[in-house]
Design a protein around this motif. Structure first.
Motif, PDB file in Angstrom:
ATOM      1  N   GLY B  67      11.186   3.592   6.241  1.00 37.33           N
ATOM      2  CA  GLY B  67       9.795   3.411   6.654  1.00 37.33           C
ATOM      3  C   GLY B  67       8.982   2.937   5.464  1.00 37.33           C
ATOM      4  N   GLY B  68       7.698   3.052   5.580  1.00 39.97           N
ATOM      5  CA  GLY B  68       6.864   2.635   4.467  1.00 39.97           C
ATOM      6  C   GLY B  68       5.430   2.418   4.898  1.00 39.97           C
ATOM      7  N   CYS B  69       4.744   1.594   4.137  1.00 39.16           N
ATOM      8  CA  CYS B  69       3.348   1.322   4.455  1.00 39.16           C
ATOM      9  C   CYS B  69       2.946  -0.013   3.852  1.00 39.16           C
ATOM     10  N   THR B  70       1.716  -0.352   4.100  1.00 38.83           N
ATOM     11  CA  THR B  70       1.170  -1.558   3.473  1.00 38.83           C
ATOM     12  C   THR B  70      -0.131  -1.199   2.770  1.00 38.83           C
ATOM     13  N   THR B  71      -0.486  -1.997   1.797  1.00 35.98           N
ATOM     14  CA  THR B  71      -1.741  -1.712   1.087  1.00 35.98           C
ATOM     15  C   THR B  71      -2.924  -2.037   1.991  1.00 35.98           C
ATOM     16  N   ASP B  72      -3.988  -1.288   1.787  1.00 37.96           N
ATOM     17  CA  ASP B  72      -5.159  -1.445   2.640  1.00 37.96           C
ATOM     18  C   ASP B  72      -6.076  -2.552   2.130  1.00 37.96           C
ATOM     19  N   ALA B  73      -7.271  -2.603   2.675  1.00 34.17           N
ATOM     20  CA  ALA B  73      -8.205  -3.681   2.327  1.00 34.17           C
ATOM     21  C   ALA B  73      -8.600  -3.639   0.851  1.00 34.17           C
ATOM     22  N   ASN B  74      -8.363  -2.498   0.194  1.00 43.83           N
ATOM     23  CA  ASN B  74      -8.698  -2.393  -1.226  1.00 43.83           C
ATOM     24  C   ASN B  74      -7.453  -2.518  -2.102  1.00 43.83           C
ATOM     25  N   GLY B  75      -6.340  -2.868  -1.501  1.00 48.55           N
ATOM     26  CA  GLY B  75      -5.089  -2.991  -2.242  1.00 48.55           C
ATOM     27  C   GLY B  75      -4.462  -1.648  -2.552  1.00 48.55           C
ATOM     28  N   LYS B  76      -4.899  -0.621  -1.841  1.00 46.94           N
ATOM     29  CA  LYS B  76      -4.385   0.715  -2.127  1.00 46.94           C
ATOM     30  C   LYS B  76      -3.377   1.154  -1.072  1.00 46.94           C
ATOM     31  N   TYR B  77      -2.510   2.071  -1.494  1.00 43.98           N
ATOM     32  CA  TYR B  77      -1.524   2.580  -0.545  1.00 43.98           C
ATOM     33  C   TYR B  77      -1.381   4.078  -0.750  1.00 43.98           C
ATOM     34  N   THR B  78      -0.894   4.727   0.241  1.00 45.60           N
ATOM     35  CA  THR B  78      -0.595   6.162   0.148  1.00 45.60           C
ATOM     36  C   THR B  78       0.653   6.455   0.973  1.00 45.60           C
ATOM     37  N   ASP B 321     -13.231   5.568  -8.100  1.00 44.23           N
ATOM     38  CA  ASP B 321     -12.027   5.256  -7.310  1.00 44.23           C
ATOM     39  C   ASP B 321     -12.152   5.715  -5.871  1.00 44.23           C
ATOM     40  N   LYS B 322     -13.109   6.585  -5.604  1.00 45.10           N
ATOM     41  CA  LYS B 322     -13.182   7.154  -4.253  1.00 45.10           C
ATOM     42  C   LYS B 322     -14.346   6.644  -3.423  1.00 45.10           C
ATOM     43  N   ASN B 323     -15.219   5.912  -4.042  1.00 47.21           N
ATOM     44  CA  ASN B 323     -16.407   5.492  -3.293  1.00 47.21           C
ATOM     45  C   ASN B 323     -16.754   4.034  -3.564  1.00 47.21           C
ATOM     46  N   HIS B 357     -15.096   5.793   1.686  1.00 41.94           N
ATOM     47  CA  HIS B 357     -14.880   7.001   0.886  1.00 41.94           C
ATOM     48  C   HIS B 357     -13.438   7.479   1.035  1.00 41.94           C
ATOM     49  N   ILE B 358     -12.849   7.791  -0.096  1.00 45.64           N
ATOM     50  CA  ILE B 358     -11.483   8.320  -0.084  1.00 45.64           C
ATOM     51  C   ILE B 358     -11.572   9.809  -0.379  1.00 45.64           C
ATOM     52  N   TYR B 359     -11.259  10.627   0.624  1.00 45.42           N
ATOM     53  CA  TYR B 359     -11.329  12.081   0.440  1.00 45.42           C
ATOM     54  C   TYR B 359     -10.163  12.555  -0.410  1.00 45.42           C
ATOM     55  N   ASN B 360      -8.993  12.076  -0.044  1.00 44.63           N
ATOM     56  CA  ASN B 360      -7.791  12.390  -0.814  1.00 44.63           C
ATOM     57  C   ASN B 360      -6.796  11.269  -0.570  1.00 44.63           C
ATOM     58  N   LYS B 361      -5.600  11.442  -1.019  1.00 44.63           N
ATOM     59  CA  LYS B 361      -4.641  10.341  -0.976  1.00 44.63           C
ATOM     60  C   LYS B 361      -4.308   9.888   0.444  1.00 44.63           C
ATOM     61  N   LEU B 363      -6.519  10.494   3.293  1.00 46.76           N
ATOM     62  CA  LEU B 363      -7.648  10.481   4.226  1.00 46.76           C
ATOM     63  C   LEU B 363      -8.780   9.617   3.686  1.00 46.76           C
ATOM     64  N   THR B 364      -9.149   8.637   4.455  1.00 44.28           N
ATOM     65  CA  THR B 364     -10.272   7.786   4.058  1.00 44.28           C
ATOM     66  C   THR B 364     -11.269   7.707   5.214  1.00 44.28           C
ATOM     67  N   SER B 365     -12.487   7.331   4.866  1.00 46.09           N
ATOM     68  CA  SER B 365     -13.483   7.174   5.927  1.00 46.09           C
ATOM     69  C   SER B 365     -14.348   5.950   5.650  1.00 46.09           C
ATOM     70  N   ASP B 366     -14.937   5.454   6.704  1.00 48.05           N
ATOM     71  CA  ASP B 366     -15.916   4.369   6.619  1.00 48.05           C
ATOM     72  C   ASP B 366     -17.145   4.785   7.395  1.00 48.05           C
ATOM     73  N   LEU B 367     -18.283   4.723   6.745  1.00 54.40           N
ATOM     74  CA  LEU B 367     -19.545   4.989   7.425  1.00 54.40           C
ATOM     75  C   LEU B 367     -20.368   3.704   7.328  1.00 54.40           C
ATOM     76  N   SER B 368     -20.806   3.204   8.440  1.00 54.43           N
ATOM     77  CA  SER B 368     -21.550   1.946   8.357  1.00 54.43           C
ATOM     78  C   SER B 368     -22.794   1.981   9.234  1.00 54.43           C
ATOM     79  N   ILE B 369     -23.785   1.288   8.755  1.00 50.29           N
ATOM     80  CA  ILE B 369     -25.019   1.067   9.523  1.00 50.29           C
ATOM     81  C   ILE B 369     -25.123  -0.431   9.720  1.00 50.29           C
ATOM     82  N   THR B 370     -25.348  -0.842  10.937  1.00 50.02           N
ATOM     83  CA  THR B 370     -25.415  -2.282  11.207  1.00 50.02           C
ATOM     84  C   THR B 370     -26.697  -2.613  11.969  1.00 50.02           C
ATOM     85  N   GLY B 371     -27.146  -3.792  11.771  1.00 45.64           N
ATOM     86  CA  GLY B 371     -28.305  -4.271  12.524  1.00 45.64           C
ATOM     87  C   GLY B 371     -28.097  -5.725  12.873  1.00 45.64           C
TER      88      GLY B 371
END
Lengths: 301, 796
Positions: B67-78, B321-323, B357-361, B363-371
């Protein structure tokens, strides 16, 4: 509002591109339909009704006329006027009459096509006419402070009727010859906020003929052979007060121009002949006021 | 998987819903147990060895677990793995693959940052795809196409203006609404069934200049993803597709820019890193200048104006690194008209602020406000129609999403969203004549229609076995209208009979709809897989227009007591196979869509300036089905794709076509597209695309009726029973680039293109007009033939 929007859209498109070429489309087959068209006016005369049939889309020649129909018009469910066929499909009142404002006129037609009796009917209420056209002027059309060549506006002076949605149709004669001999050449309008005021002519500006902004009386296009005018010519304006539904019908006929991605799917022009969707055409009333002027040399400069 | 052609019954629907919920609960239970096993977390980033740019979509394969994974939009992987030693294989297209051995103790998380060197032997031929090399067969998402600007820029374009939307229209299952239009239909859906997002903000009208160009400036865009079905639960609000356009947000290594000078427009994009490479700024703009040459066409055009401009800006800032935050804005406007006569202006503004925001290796979150704000205005400056009118749509949205990687085999997304819609239905303000002080037209105000739309979703992707991946999710959407508003009641004949006035702030017409999303991937072997999906989508806002071409004056209506939410169930199955070491991707997809409450308009509907527009709407059912074949080559000197689609789409709507089923305006069964690009050398590229479509359905008359010497067409009442002739077109382009030199940053290229190279007169409209003998003359209108263009593009 929608007309303005679509007009400007198409204007933009034509500015950008827009090439045309003749084509023949594959039309589908359909049933021939009866079409009934005619009116009652406030003129004392023998009013006429035309009954014809729809034809092939690419058909040539005059439409097939419907003979042998029984035609009557009832006024306020009391007086009934009978029509007789004077030419194939042309029916005329046997006695002259004059329509009156506020009266309801109901048309009854029975046809006997293929040995089968079919009944049609329609009704309209005659509107009040404009009291009088006090005077008229013919002036060179001005656009953006520039005078247009051979393009004249006909400006009547009259007290407009109340009601922003009061609907008008205009027809014009030059030296007694009708230049608005097709429905496309008649001009329609609603005066909106000009309703109920005295028009002195100055307020009447519009884009140009064919674009139905809410007002404008009539425009003579001198580039057309039958609309050339000179000093001494007599211009007669017939100002018809019609129903808003009939105004919409005229607009629909004029804009029945095919399929276009901006317009959505094309559909039949609405008719007030009942039963619905069984017949074409329109029966309407029209309260006419007439105005006349003689063209002066200075009017043309 | 069997394609289900019937709409699910209430019981089967409930069963499917319960199954979904049970699967979610079961999975959560299994995960809670597995989380107690002794595991360790390995994380880090993958960057380009020379530029130090983060690499997105790098494959990290764990040989022991397969198995494995791919890097995310920030080039990061966990990676979360049981304690032990592992061999990792890191690969990315255009880069040399590397292998690493790691040992995980389990006591604490470990970091492994990686750098990849470009593979110079391949780089000249590589199209950077930003995705796994074998994503076509290994990713569970189906019916989706991601397009990079590198690919889009090679496609020949109208007037040389490379365009994301025009490129999307060349994909299988997608059809342009009409020639030149930026509106498009996806798998038989209407043009308003597509959710178009620019950096997460909704775009209601993606057109410039009546659709000949889209609002997306190619210099500012990073990539565009079109999801035609199998729409992830994170998205909602539209029936047919999601077009997600993301602007550049990678950290530039230095101040740099791109731009171009074309026949009708010029553009410039500048970007720079700031504050010790923690902040990046990107600004891009373009403007057309065709109007500057209009006076040369004659005095009558000297007062005419016709142009558009747009501006993109984006700031990204990395606090630590987390925000990270991303602030993005767009503003664009079209203007055309004639001074002193009339003018039209329309355009979009949108903005989004996203906090990653990266909580830990894991768990990540995205909070967005759009108009977003789309509006149009029309200013008529002559009597008697002296007035200003306008309308528009405004949205404000808040989204919060969580992404949790439980282990390499289990990933969960969850989130919620809320959007406030404020649709201005139209207002007209009359202007008084200066001379007479008279007002010629009546003021009009159709008022605002306000509504709230909420979404709550949970989705999970699970590698059930080595070969089988399951994904399942549920989106709960909630909608309600918000006063003040007058709702009219209509009888069976759609005549207004009554009205209800809802006061300011009053909530009414609450709608709740579950939207299950299911999918499965079965890998047959290393080069082929089968995917299947089911998705239900619900749409609460629709365009109040019966035009297919798309006008800047199109306004939207929210659902209300008269307009029920539109719903769509889509079933799809596909076979995916890669050939020649993943260089050639092929696929066959079948789909079936069942739509409820789809809207159409009655004959002679009046949709503009109509207070009672609800009464003009007719609702019914729709169905679409089709098969899409695609062969796509991403690497090598020759790149591009060939696609063939056979599809049908029908509607059954009351009062239209006698209540019988009729062809949708987008029913064009055969669609063939060839998009090919060949790099002869590093400096010289030739590209071509050829498009063939069955003609668009059209309603033709069967006869004519003559009244007062004017003949006009009469229709039988059938809808779309005929077709325009078939549409086909060939576009060509050649690009000549300057030689790359290490001592020179400036790189330029000339692009020569021909749109509609063999001058096909494709029908855009068929017009009728009475001729001099009172017969009806029929003419077809076509827009473009043989449009050559030249542009110069540069980067530094």
């Amino acid at each position: 509002m929608s007309k303005n929007i679509l007009y400007l859209s198409n204007l933009l498109l034509l500015l950008l591109c827009g090439c045309r070429e003749d084509i023949i489309i594959d039309v589908e087959e359909g049933n021939q339909m009866i079409g009934i068209y005619g009116c009652i006016t406030n003129e004392f005369k023998q009013h006429q009704i035309t009954i014809s049939k729809s034809g092939d889309f690419y058909g040539t020649g005059s439409p097939a006329m419907v003979s042998g129909a029984e035609v009557t018009v009832t006024e306020n469910d009391s007086a009934t006027y009978t029509y007789k066929e004077i030419e194939p499909g042309i029916y005329e009142m046997t006695t002259p009459m004059k329509g009156k404002s506020g009266n309801i006129y109901t048309l009854h037609v029975t046809t006997h096509e293929n040995g089968k009796a079919e009944d049609y009917y329609a009704a309209d209420t005659m509107k009040a006419e404009v009291e009088s056209i006090d005077s008229m002027k013919v002036m060179l059309y001005t656009f953006n402070n520039k005078k247009a060549d051979d393009y004249y506006k006909v400006c009547p002076y009259f007290q407009t009727l109340e009601g922003a949605h009061t609907s008008y149709m205009t027809k014009v004669e030059i030296n007694g010859k009708l230049i608005t001999d097709t429905l496309n050449e008649c001009r329609t309008m609603q005066l909106g906020q000009l309703a109920g005021i005295y028009l002195n002519g100055k307020e009447l500006e519009a884009f140009y003929k064919g674009v139905d902004f809410p007002t404008g009386i009539y425009y003579i296009n001198g580039e057309k052979d039958d609309e050339k005018i000179k000093a001494g010519d007599e211009i007669t304006l017939y100002l018809h007060v019609i129903s808003e539904d009939y105004l919409d019908y005229i607009k629909d006929v004029k804009s029945s121009s095919g399929s276009n991605p901006f317009f959505g799917s094309p559909a039949n022009v609405r008719s007030n002949i009942k039963p619905e969707k069984r017949a074409l055409g329109y029966f309407f009333t029209s309260a006419i006021t007439k105005g006349t002027t003689i063209v002066q040399k200075k009017d043309l400069e | 998987m069997r394609i289900i052609r019937k709409h699910p019954t209430a019981s089967s629907y409930l069963k499917a819903l319960m199954t979904t919920i049970c699967l979610l609960l079961t999975n959560a239970f299994v995960l809670s147990i597995s989380a107690q096993n002794k595991t360790a977390t390995l994380s880090g980033s993958v960057k380009d060895a020379s530029s130090r740019e983060a690499l997105i979509g790098v494959s990290i394969y764990v040989e022991e677990t397969k198995g494995g994974c791919t890097t995310d939009a920030n080039g990061k992987y966990t990676l979360k793995l049981p304690v032990g030693s592992y061999h990792l294989a890191i690969s990315y297209i255009g880069y040399k693959s590397i292998k690493k051995e790691v040992s995980l103790s389990g006591e604490k998380s470990q970091t492994l940052n990686l750098v990849l060197e470009s593979d110079d032997t391949e780089m000249e031929e590589v199209v950077v795809t930003g995705r796994k090399k074998d994503a076509n067969i290994s990713e569970a998402l189906m019916s989706s196409q991601k397009m990079q600007m590198v690919t889009i820029k090679k496609i020949p374009a109208l007037m040389g203006e490379v365009d994301v939307v025009k490129a999307i229209q060349l994909l299988p299952g997608v059809q342009a609404a009409s020639e030149g239009s930026s509106n498009f239909s996806v798998r038989g859906g209407s043009t308003d069934h597509n959710l178009i997002l620019l950096d997460n903000a909704t775009v209601y009208n993606a057109s410039h200049m009546m659709g000949f160009f889209s609002v997306f400036n190619n210099d500012a865009v990073s990539e565009a993803t079109l999801m035609k079905g199998d729409i992830p639960a994170i998205y909602g609000g539209r029936l047919s597709s999601v077009l997600d356009v993301q602007t550049l947000d990678e950290m530039p290594t230095r101040f740099s820019g791109t731009g171009g000078i074309g026949l009708i427009s010029s553009r410039l994009m500048l970007e720079a890193p700031l504050f010790d490479n923690r902040t990046s700024v990107m600004v891009a703009g373009r403007r057309t200048y065709a109007d500057l040459f209009l006076p040369l066409a004659g005095d009558e055009y000297k007062d005419t104006y016709l142009y558009f401009y747009d501006l993109n800006a984006k700031i990204t800032h990395k606090f630590n690194d987390k925000n990270r935050i991303f602030l993005s804005g767009y503003m664009g406007r079209d203007k055309f008209g004639m001074d002193g006569l009339a003018g039209v202006g329309f355009g979009n503004m949108s903005c989004s602020l996203r906090w990653n925001h990266i909580y830990n290796k894991s768990l990540t979150s995205d909070l967005s406000i759009t108009g977003t704000d789309y509006d149009y205005t029309m200013d008529i400056g002559i009597n008697p129609a002296n007035c200003e009118l306008g309308a528009g749509m405004k949205d404000w949205g808040l989204n919060f999403n969580l992404f949790k990687i439980w282990n390499p085999s289990n990933k969960t997304r969850a989130g919620l969203s809320g959007t406030f819609h404020r649709f201005n239905q139209g207002e007209l303000t009359a202007k008084k004549d200066e001379e007479s002080s008279l007002q010629y037209v009546e003021d009009m105000d159709l008022g605002l229609r306000k509504s709230f739309e909420y979404g709550l979703f949970l989705s999970h992707e699970q590698n059930a076995t080595k070969r089988l991946t399951l994904k399942y999710g549920l989106r709960m959407s909630l909608f309600h209208n918000l006063g003040k508003e007058t709702i009219y009641e209509f009888n069976e004949k759609h005549e207004k009979i009554d009205s209800t006035r809802y006061g300011s702030g009053k909530i009414f017409n609450t709608q709740i709809n579950p939207e299950p999303r299911l999918g499965a991937l079965y890998k047959i072997d290393k080069v082929s897989s089968v995917k299947a999906s089911y998705s239900r989508t619900v749409q609460y806002a629709q365009m109040a227009s019966n035009s297919t071409g798309g006008l800047p004056f199109d306004i939207w209506l929210p659902s209300n007591p008269n307009i029920k939410p539109q719903k769509c169930d889509q079933y799809a199955i596909g076979y995916f196979r890669n050939l020649f070491d993943d260089q050639l991707e092929t696929s066959v997809e079948l789909y079936y869509k069942n739509m409820q409450n789809v809207i159409d308009f009655k004959d002679n509907a009046r949709t503009y300036g109509n207070e009672y527009v609800d009464g003009e709407i007719r609702t019914g059912k729709g169905r679409s089905y089709g098969i899409e074949l695609l062969a796509k080559k991403n690497v090598g000197k020759l790149t591009g794709w060939l696609s063939y689609t056979y599809s049908r789409t029908f509607r059954t709507v009351e009062d239209i076509n006698f209540g019988k089923e009729y062809r949708s305006p987008y029913d064009r069964p055969h669609n063939f597209v060839a998009v090919l690009s060949y790099d002869f050398t590093k400096q010289f590229n030739l590209s071509a695309n050829w498009v063939y479509n069955t003609g668009q359905p059209v309603t033709y008359p069967y006869g004519k009726y003559t009244v007062d010497n004017v003949p006009y067409a009469i229709y039988s009442g059938s809808r779309n029973q005929s077709r325009y002739p078939s549409y086909h077109r060939l576009d060509l382009s050649a690009t000549i680039k300057s030689r790359e030199r290490k001592d020179r940053r400036w790189q330029g290229e000339w692009n020569f293109s021909i749109y509609n190279a063999y001058g096909q007169h494709n029908t855009w409209a068929v017009m009728f007009s009475p001729d001099e003998e009172n017969m009806i003359k029929t003419e077809k209108m076509y827009l473009f033939t043989f449009v050559p263009s030249v542009s110069y593009n540069f980067k530094f």
